[in-house]
Scaffold this motif. Structure first.
Motif, short mmCIF file in Angstrom:
data_model
loop_
_atom_site.label_atom_id
_atom_site.label_comp_id
_atom_site.label_asym_id
_atom_site.label_seq_id
_atom_site.Cartn_x
_atom_site.Cartn_y
_atom_site.Cartn_z
N TRP A 156 -7.48 -1.08 2.51
CA TRP A 156 -7.09 -0.56 3.82
C TRP A 156 -6.39 -1.67 4.58
CZ3 TRP A 156 -6.20 3.37 6.94
CH2 TRP A 156 -6.20 3.17 8.32
N ASN A 157 -5.15 -1.42 5.01
CA ASN A 157 -4.36 -2.39 5.76
C ASN A 157 -4.56 -2.11 7.25
OD1 ASN A 157 -2.28 -3.84 7.08
ND2 ASN A 157 -1.03 -3.82 5.21
N SER A 158 -5.34 -2.94 7.91
CA SER A 158 -5.69 -2.70 9.31
C SER A 158 -4.50 -2.90 10.26
CB SER A 158 -6.85 -3.62 9.73
OG SER A 158 -6.51 -4.98 9.53
N LYS A 159 -3.50 -3.66 9.83
CA LYS A 159 -2.32 -3.87 10.68
C LYS A 159 -1.38 -2.68 10.61
CE LYS A 159 -2.34 -8.93 10.48
NZ LYS A 159 -1.57 -10.15 10.11
N GLU A 160 -1.17 -2.17 9.38
CA GLU A 160 -0.27 -1.04 9.19
C GLU A 160 -0.98 0.31 9.34
OE1 GLU A 160 2.96 -1.39 8.85
OE2 GLU A 160 2.81 -3.57 8.87
N MET A 161 -2.30 0.27 9.44
CA MET A 161 -3.12 1.48 9.58
C MET A 161 -2.89 2.46 8.42
SD MET A 161 -5.01 1.23 12.27
CE MET A 161 -5.15 0.45 13.87
N CYS A 162 -3.02 1.94 7.20
CA CYS A 162 -2.83 2.79 6.03
C CYS A 162 -3.48 2.16 4.80
CB CYS A 162 -1.34 3.02 5.76
SG CYS A 162 -0.46 1.52 5.25
N MET A 163 -3.66 2.98 3.75
CA MET A 163 -4.08 2.45 2.47
C MET A 163 -2.85 1.81 1.82
SD MET A 163 -7.24 3.12 2.27
CE MET A 163 -8.48 4.23 2.95
N ASP A 164 -2.94 0.56 1.48
CA ASP A 164 -1.78 -0.20 1.01
C ASP A 164 -1.86 -0.43 -0.50
OD1 ASP A 164 0.31 -1.89 0.59
OD2 ASP A 164 -0.12 -3.20 2.28
N PRO A 165 -1.06 0.28 -1.29
CA PRO A 165 -1.10 0.08 -2.75
C PRO A 165 -0.68 -1.31 -3.17
CG PRO A 165 0.72 1.54 -2.13
CD PRO A 165 -0.10 1.35 -0.91
N ASP A 166 0.16 -1.97 -2.36
CA ASP A 166 0.59 -3.34 -2.70
C ASP A 166 -0.59 -4.30 -2.70
OD1 ASP A 166 3.28 -2.79 -3.11
OD2 ASP A 166 3.74 -2.95 -0.97
N MET A 167 -1.57 -4.06 -1.81
CA MET A 167 -2.77 -4.90 -1.78
C MET A 167 -3.54 -4.77 -3.10
SD MET A 167 -3.97 -4.13 2.16
CE MET A 167 -5.35 -5.24 2.19
N PHE A 168 -3.59 -3.55 -3.62
CA PHE A 168 -4.25 -3.28 -4.89
C PHE A 168 -3.52 -3.99 -6.03
CE2 PHE A 168 -5.63 0.41 -7.90
CZ PHE A 168 -6.48 -0.48 -8.57
N LEU A 169 -2.19 -3.84 -6.06
CA LEU A 169 -1.39 -4.45 -7.12
C LEU A 169 -1.49 -5.97 -7.10
CD1 LEU A 169 1.76 -2.15 -6.84
CD2 LEU A 169 0.13 -2.20 -8.71
N ASN A 170 -1.56 -6.55 -5.92
CA ASN A 170 -1.67 -8.01 -5.81
C ASN A 170 -3.00 -8.52 -6.37
OD1 ASN A 170 0.83 -8.32 -4.61
ND2 ASN A 170 0.04 -8.14 -2.53
N VAL A 171 -4.08 -7.75 -6.16
CA VAL A 171 -5.37 -8.14 -6.72
C VAL A 171 -5.32 -8.11 -8.25
CG1 VAL A 171 -7.82 -7.54 -6.90
CG2 VAL A 171 -6.66 -7.35 -4.70
N VAL A 172 -4.65 -7.10 -8.79
CA VAL A 172 -4.51 -7.00 -10.25
C VAL A 172 -3.75 -8.19 -10.80
CG1 VAL A 172 -3.52 -5.63 -12.14
CG2 VAL A 172 -4.65 -4.48 -10.23
N LYS A 173 -2.69 -8.59 -10.11
CA LYS A 173 -1.88 -9.73 -10.55
C LYS A 173 -2.69 -11.02 -10.58
CE LYS A 173 2.50 -7.84 -8.84
NZ LYS A 173 3.58 -8.02 -7.83
N GLN A 174 -3.59 -11.18 -9.61
CA GLN A 174 -4.35 -12.42 -9.48
C GLN A 174 -5.62 -12.43 -10.33
OE1 GLN A 174 -5.08 -12.70 -5.27
NE2 GLN A 174 -2.89 -12.58 -4.76
N ALA A 175 -6.04 -11.28 -10.82
CA ALA A 175 -7.31 -11.16 -11.55
C ALA A 175 -7.23 -11.85 -12.92
CB ALA A 175 -7.67 -9.69 -11.73
N PRO A 176 -8.33 -12.43 -13.38
CA PRO A 176 -8.35 -13.10 -14.69
C PRO A 176 -8.36 -12.11 -15.84
CG PRO A 176 -10.52 -13.17 -13.71
CD PRO A 176 -9.61 -12.58 -12.67
#
Length: 412
Positions: A156-176
């Motif tokens: 949940w992106n509190s600044k944009e007030m929406c569910m942000d798929p980019d936040m999800f994708l970024n976690v996947v990129k950083q995950a081991p």
């Protein structure tokens, strides 16, 4: 001569009841309102139950052929099959290829307990778990107790007030490599086709193991098929995964919690091996699963008339929720409340974010006796004709008060 207790070093555990609910119960205000219930509520402020549940329960009680013998450790065969067809569709590819199966589990968290035990034993090379959801989930506690390293992320992106798929994708990129992803509320994270392709490619490359949470199929969009359509991406992408399918909230049988640990494997041989190991673990955890709730659900899902009536009741609940959200948004607009409130109606499901800041939440709780979580994710089924005006006026007041406080601080 007194005997020393073996329990002398055992401390008193903190009560599991949430602090917010505890504060609500202790509040003497006649205007107090609790908007953080987990269950779906009806217009009378009571836990909702599907109307067909009562009919199914009576039919079961009057069935003279009913056998109360222990069921197999794996669970009721008819229940498992009905739930798998509900999740994927009767003629889905994964069912036709015999590479999906399930274990009948206890309560809403039994599937996670069983799945975590399996992963602890059979994925010892990677004991890292990411909890990816629109809220903080209790599943992390299960994995932590088993020794996993747990990271929680909210999309949940509190600044944009929406569910942000980019936040999800970024976690996947950083995950081991080889970690476990526990994914909840996937439906609200609307990915484009391009984003889906990137997600599938990244998860396959890193051999990330998905563990989905399906807590209330049908109470998200009102369409049981639409609510789990995202699973088809993972099936068609050739990913193996676990899925916790809870069937308490969408039938309204909270006190007879029952579910399924669903396993999707690459082929039938692998599936049978995994299920055999899960049966061994279930044998140690609960031996035989309870059948009361499972019988009710099976009788509804295996009867076309009852199933259609159940689906219709889910659709009506979701339509009522959307109507409440529209009314809340419109009342805030008429009050002249600062900000855009489209994010309320852009979210699906019983629980959605109001988008309030922490000071605004604290004002609602302390000044207006309206109890909402710190992240302002509330249960919209708790809002009804009797309290909607008070709630929206309080939201407006909280926002204006905090804005005035900010202006005063800037003036100083």
């Amino acid at each position: 001569m007194s005997t020393l207790s073996v329990f002398l070093d055992v401390p008193l555990a903190q009560k599991m009841e949430g602090l917010l609910l505890k504060a609500f119960k202790q509040d003497d205000s006649p205007n107090k309102i609790f908007l953080a219930y987990k269950v779906c509520m009806n217009s009378e402020g009571q836990p909702w139950a599907a109307p067909v549940v009562h009919k199914a329960r009576l039919q079961i009680a009057q069935d003279p052929s009913l056998n109360y013998e222990y069921v197999p450790v794996k669970g009721m065969k008819a229940f498992i099959q009905a739930c798998l067809e509900l999740l994927f569709g009767r003629h889905s590819r994964v069912i036709m290829e015999n590479r999906v199966g399930g274990i009948h589990t206890v309560g809403d968290s039994g599937a996670f307990q069983l799945g975590a035990q399996f992963l602890k034993t059979w994925r010892q090379d990677s004991q890292i778990v990411y909890i990816i959801s629109s809220q903080r989930e209790q599943h992390g506690l299960i994995f932590q107790d088993l020794g996993f390293t747990v990271y929680e992320h909210c999309f949940w992106n509190s600044k944009e007030m929406c569910m942000d798929p980019d936040m999800f994708l970024n976690v996947v990129k950083q995950a081991p490599h080889g970690c476990v992803f526990v994914i909840g509320n996937m439906g609200n994270c609307k990915l484009t086709q391009c984003q889906w392709e990137k997600l599938m490619a990244a998860m396959k490359k890193k051999q990330i193991f998905p563990f989905f949470d399906i807590p209330s199929q049908g109470l998200f969009t009102g369409d049981v098929e639409e609510d789990t359509r995202f699973l088809q991406y993972f099936v068609s992408g050739g990913l193996e995964f676990f899925c916790s399918q809870s069937l308490s909230k969408n039938f309204g049988i909270y006190d007879e919690g029952v579910g399924l640990l669903v396993v999707v494997a690459l082929n039938n041989q692998l599936l049978l091996c995994v299920l055999s190991q899960l049966v061994k673990l279930a044998l140690a955890l609960w031996l035989n699963p309870p059948t009361c709730g499972a019988r009710i659900i099976t009788s509804i899902l295996c009867n076309s008339a009852l199933q259609e009536a159940w689906k219709q009741s889910l659709k009506e609940i979701v339509e009522d929720i959307m109507l409440i959200k529209e009314k809340v948004k419109e009342k805030l607009r008429l009050l002249g409340t600062p900000g855009c409130w489209d994010h309320i109606t852009n979210q699906s499901g019983t629980h959605c974010y109001l988008g309030l800041s922490l000071p605004q939440v604290e004002y609602m709780v302390k000044k207006k006796h309206i109890y909402i979580p710190k992240n302002s994710r509330i249960n919209f089924t708790c809002i009804n004709a009797c309290n909607i005006d008070y709630i929206t006026e309080s939201i407006n007041e909280a926002i204006l008060f905090t804005k005035d406080s900010e202006l005063s601080s800037e003036g100083k």
